[in-house]
Enzyme design. Structure first.
Site, PDB file in Angstrom:
ATOM      1  N   GLU A 166       0.810  -1.222   0.000  1.00 34.58           N
ATOM      2  CA  GLU A 166       0.000   0.000   0.000  1.00 34.58           C
ATOM      3  C   GLU A 166       0.841   1.269   0.000  1.00 34.58           C
ATOM      4  O   GLU A 166       0.560   2.203  -0.753  1.00 34.58           O
ATOM      5  CB  GLU A 166      -0.976   0.013   1.186  1.00 34.58           C
ATOM      6  CG  GLU A 166      -2.165  -0.928   1.022  1.00 34.58           C
ATOM      7  CD  GLU A 166      -1.860  -2.362   1.407  1.00 34.58           C
ATOM      8  OE1 GLU A 166      -0.744  -2.620   1.925  1.00 34.58           O
ATOM      9  OE2 GLU A 166      -2.734  -3.235   1.207  1.00 34.58           O
ATOM     10  N   HIS A 219     -10.328  -5.046  10.264  1.00 32.36           N
ATOM     11  CA  HIS A 219     -11.013  -4.773   8.994  1.00 32.36           C
ATOM     12  C   HIS A 219     -12.282  -3.958   9.210  1.00 32.36           C
ATOM     13  O   HIS A 219     -13.219  -4.046   8.422  1.00 32.36           O
ATOM     14  CB  HIS A 219     -11.364  -6.080   8.264  1.00 32.36           C
ATOM     15  CG  HIS A 219     -10.233  -6.633   7.448  1.00 32.36           C
ATOM     16  ND1 HIS A 219      -9.097  -7.138   8.011  1.00 32.36           N
ATOM     17  CD2 HIS A 219     -10.056  -6.738   6.104  1.00 32.36           C
ATOM     18  CE1 HIS A 219      -8.277  -7.555   7.052  1.00 32.36           C
ATOM     19  NE2 HIS A 219      -8.833  -7.319   5.887  1.00 32.36           N
TER      20      HIS A 219
END
Lengths: 330, 327
Positions: free
Chosen positions: B60, B129
C-alpha cells in the site's frame, strides 16, 4: 569525460564543497535554522552520475541531503542559499528549507525528509515518463540506510514488474545517522540486496568521479534504452556528522583519516595536474574565484532577500480557486 | 435520471474519466483482471488495458507513493485502497508526500491524486477490517476529504476529485456499494466543498455523513410521525474542509444539533462540528449539542458485541428524544 569536462566538473565540485562549507558557517551564525545535512566527501556521486545523465532533462529526486543535487540539475545556487535563509526568493519560497529544495523547471523533483520516501515517488515519475513516451529517465539518489525501509523493496519490485525507467543510486556512506552499517544491516554490499528483484546492479568507488561516470553511463544507457530499472551503489563517505546537530563522535578517527586521503576533489585535481591539464596555481585561482562568487553573489543575495509575508502563510496549502471545488466550471 | 447502484456510479465516473483523458489511470489491489473487490472497476481493465488499469502488488505505501510520484508530472491516478484499514500503511506517502508537496515546494509541485477507500464496520470482519478512519485524514492540511452518502454524490465526487488539482481522499463504505439511487444522465460534477440539506426541518439539526446520513433520515421520519418533531438533516459530504457556513446556517435555524458518526467520539467529526458550532453560533443554541458515536473499542468479532459498538438510527432517535425531554 574529456579533459575539458573534467576541468569543468572539478570547478563544479569545488563550488559544491565551498557552498556546503559556507552553509556550515551560516548555520553556526544562526542564519540557517532547522536541520542541515551537508554533502562534503560525497561530491563525486552526484556529479559523476549526472555527468552521465542529462541534467535538467532527466528527473531527479533525493532525500534531505539535497543542495548539491539540486544545483547540479540546474537550480540557481542563489535560490538554494536563499531557501536555507528562509527567504521568499528561495527555491521553495522559504516554505521548504534545507531538506526540501525543489526546482521543478530543471526537473529536480525535490528533497524529502522521510528516509526511503522518494523510492516509490521516483518509480511513479518513471511511470509518468513511460506513459508520455519521454526519453527522460527518473533518477533517485538515496543513502544506504534508506534500503532498510519497506519502500525500497516495494519500489524495486514494482519498478521491475512494470519495467519502469528508473535508476536507483545508492550513496553508501556506511552510516545511517549515527549507526554504522554493519550494526544495522545484514548485508553491507547494498547491490547484492537487489538480486531478489532481478534488477541489474553494480557497485563502484564513489570517490573517483571517473569510475562513477563510467558505471553511471552503463546504468543510464540501460534505463534509457527501455530495459527497465537499474541499481548503482557508490561507496563513499561523508566528512561531517549526519546533520549539524550530530556530534560525530561515533566514528573512529583513523577511519576518517583514511577516507580523507581519498577526497574526490583532490583526487581529480591531482590527476589533472599530473596530466598537465592544470597547475596547482590554476586550482588555487579557481578556489579563490569560487569563494568570491559564493560570498559576493550568493550570500549577499540571500542576506538581502525579503522574508515571506505572514499574510501568505496559508498560500500553497491547496490549489487557488480550483473550479471543481465548486462543482465545475461555472 | 437513471437509478444505479453506488458501485455502478463510481465505475461510471472512472470509466468516463479514463475515456476522456489518457493520463488518467486506476491502480490498486485486484482492480484489473479481478474487476475490483466491490466491482467499482468492473470491465475497465478490458477496456483500457494493463498500463492504465493496474493490478498492484499488496504494497500500500509503495503503490500509493508511486501514484503520487506519477501525479507530479501530469498523470491523474485514481488509487483504490481495498480497505481503509490498509491505508494506515500508506499514511506516510499520503500525509508526507501528497498533502505537503505543494506547500514545501513553494507551489512548484502538486499531487492531483484521488485515493478511494471503503471504511466502516461491515459484518463481523473483526478489529483490523472495521476501521473508520475519516477523522485521521481530515486533520491533515493539504488533503481534501469527501465522503459520499449516495450514488449521485459518489459519481459526482469522483468526477470532481479526478479533475481537481489537490489530493482528494474519498471515504466510501463497505456496506453502501449496493445502495441504489438516482444519478443524472448527463455529466455531473459534485462540489468538493460544502454540505447538503438532505431534509428540511425546524426543530433540530441532525448532522450526518456517509452511512450516518441514512440513520438521520430514518430517525427524522420516525420522529416526525411518532413524536411530531421536525428534524433537519444536513449531509456533511465534505469532511475537510467542513462547511462552517452550512453548519452555522442550519443551527441558527433549528437552535439544536446532534451529530451522528459511525466512528468513535474522541477527536472526531462530531467533536469538530461541535467546536464549529461553539465558534460560529453558540448563542443561537437552545440545548447543548450531542454526539451519537461508536463505543471506543476495537471492533469485536461477536455479532452482538459488534452491533452494540456501532450506533444507528435508534440511537439518533434516543438522542433527540432525550434532548427534548421526552425520555
Amino acid at each position: 569525460m574529456t579533459p575539458a569536462d573534467k576541468k569543468r566538473v572539478l570547478r563544479e565540485m569545488l563550488f559544491a564543497r565551498r557552498f556546503e562549507e559556507r552553509c556550515y558557517e551560516a548555520y553556526v551564525e544562526r542564519k540557517i535554522g532547522g536541520f542541515l545535512h551537508l554533502y562534503p566527501g560525497q561530491e563525486a556521486c552526484a556529479f559523476g552520475v549526472m555527468e552521465a545523465a542529462r541534467p535538467g532533462h532527466d528527473y531527479v529526486i533525493t532525500g534531505y541531503r539535497d543542495h548539491v543535487h539540486a544545483i547540479k540539475c540546474g537550480a540557481d545556487p542563489k535560490a538554494v542559499m536563499a531557501e536555507l535563509y528562509g527567504k521568499e526568493t528561495g527555491s521553495s519560497k522559504g516554505r521548504g528549507g534545507s531538506m526540501h529544495i525543489f526546482d521543478v523547471e530543471h526537473h529536480f523533483m525535490g528533497g524529502y525528509a522521510l528516509v526511503g520516501g522518494p523510492f516509490p515517488l521516483a518509480a511513479g515519475i518513471a511511470k509518468g515518463l513511460k506513459m508520455k513516451g519521454s526519453d527522460a529517465i527518473s533518477i533517485c539518489f538515496l543513502g544506504d540506510a534508506a534500503n532498510n525501509q519497506g519502500t525500497f523493496h516495494e519500489s524495486l519490485n514494482m519498478a521491475k514488474v512494470w519495467n519502469l525507467p528508473v535508476l536507483y543510486v545508492c550513496e553508501n556512506n556506511l552510516y545511517g545517522i549515527g549507526t554504522r552499517i554493519d550494526r544495522s544491516t545484514a548485508v553491507i554490499d547494498q547491490y547484492k540486496r537487489v538480486s531478489g528483484y532481478d534488477i541489474p546492479a553494480a557497485q563502484t568507488d564513489g570517490q573517483d568521479i571517473e569510475k562513477v561516470y563510467e558505471a553511471a553511463k552503463i546504468a543510464v544507457d540501460h534505463v534509457r534504452s527501455g530495459k527497465g530499472p537499474y541499481f548503482l551503489e557508490l561507496m563513499t563517505y561523508r566528512y561531517r556528522g549526519h546533520s549539524m546537530s550530530d556530534s560525530n563522535a561515533y566514528r573512529p578517527k583513523d577511519e576518517e583519516r583514511m577516507w580523507s586521503k581519498r577526497d574526490p576533489i583532490i583526487m581529480l585535481r591531482d590527476r589533472l595536474i599530473e596530466a598537465k591539464q592544470i597547475t596547482l596555481d590554476d586550482y588555487k585561482a579557481m578556489d579563490t574565484a569560487v569563494l568570491e562568487e559564493i560570498e559576493n553573489e550568493i550570500i549577499k543575495f540571500a542576506e538581502a532577500s525579503p522574508e515571506p509575508s505572514v499574510d501568505e502563510l496559508e498560500k500553497y496549502v491547496l490549489a487557488d480557486n480550483d473550479p471543481y471545488v465548486r462543482g465545475g466550471k461555472h | 435520471m437513471a437509478v444505479m447502484m453506488y458501485w455502478e456510479a463510481i465505475r461510471r465516473a472512472q470509466d468516463e474519466e479514463l475515456a476522456r483523458d489518457p493520463m488518467v489511470i486506476v491502480m490498486g489491489e485486484d482492480v484489473g483482471v479481478a474487476g475490483g473487490t466491490y466491482k467499482a472497476t468492473k470491465g475497465l481493465y478490458e477496456k483500457y488495458g494493463a498500463e492504465r488499469v493496474i493490478d498492484t502488488p499488496i504494497s500500500e505505501n509503495g503503490f500509493t507513493g508511486l501514484g503520487i510520484g506519477a501525479s507530479f508530472i501530469g498523470v491523474r491516478p485514481i488509487i483504490e485502497i481495498m480497505s481503509v484499514n490498509f491505508a494506515w500503511l500508506a499514511m506516510d506517502q499520503i500525509f508526507n508526500s501528497a498533502a505537503k508537496v505543494r506547500y514545501m515546494s513553494g507551489g512548484q509541485l502538486e499531487a492531483p491524486v484521488v485515493i478511494r477507500s471503503p471504511g466502516g464496520t461491515a459484518h463481523q470482519l473483526g478489529a483490523q477490517h472495521s476501521a473508520r478512519m475519516e477523522k485521521v485524514f481530515m486533520g491533515v492540511a493539504g488533503l481534501r476529504v469527501v465522503t459520499p452518502s449516495n450514488p449521485r454524490q459518489a459519481y459526482g465526487l469522483v468526477k470532481s476529485a479526478v479533475r481537481c488539482n489537490d489530493p482528494v481522499f474519498i471515504n466510501e463504505h463497505e456496506l453502501m456499494y449496493n445502495m441504489k439511487g438516482e444519478v443524472p444522465d448527463e455529466e455531473y460534477f459534485h462540489p468538493l466543498e460544502g454540505s447538503e440539506v438532505a431534509r428540511q426541518g425546524r426543530d433540530v439539526t441532525l448532522f450526518g455523513y456517509n452511512i450516518s446520513v441514512h440513520w438521520c433520515l430514518e430517525a427524522a421520519e420516525f420522529l416526525a410521525s411518532h413524536h411530531g418533531i421536525d428534524c433537519e438533516v444536513v449531509d456533511l459530504y465534505s469532511l475537510s474542509p467542513l462547511d462552517r457556513a452550512g453548519i452555522k446556517a442550519s443551527v441558527s435555524k433549528t437552535h439544536r444539533a446532534i451529530i451522528a458518526e459511525e466512528a468513535e467520539a474522541p477527536v472526531g467529526v462530531g467533536s469538530e462540528v461541535m467546536a464549529i458550532i461553539n465558534e460560529e453560533c453558540f448563542f443561537e443554541l437552545d440545548a447543548a449539542p450531542v454526539r451519537v458515536s461508536a463505543r471506543n473499542v476495537p471492533i469485536p468479532y461477536n455479532h452482538r458485541l459488534e452491533k452494540a459498538a456501532i450506533p444507528g438510527a435508534k440511537d439518533v432517535v434516543h438522542a433527540v428524544l432525550k434532548m427534548f425531554g421526552k425520555q
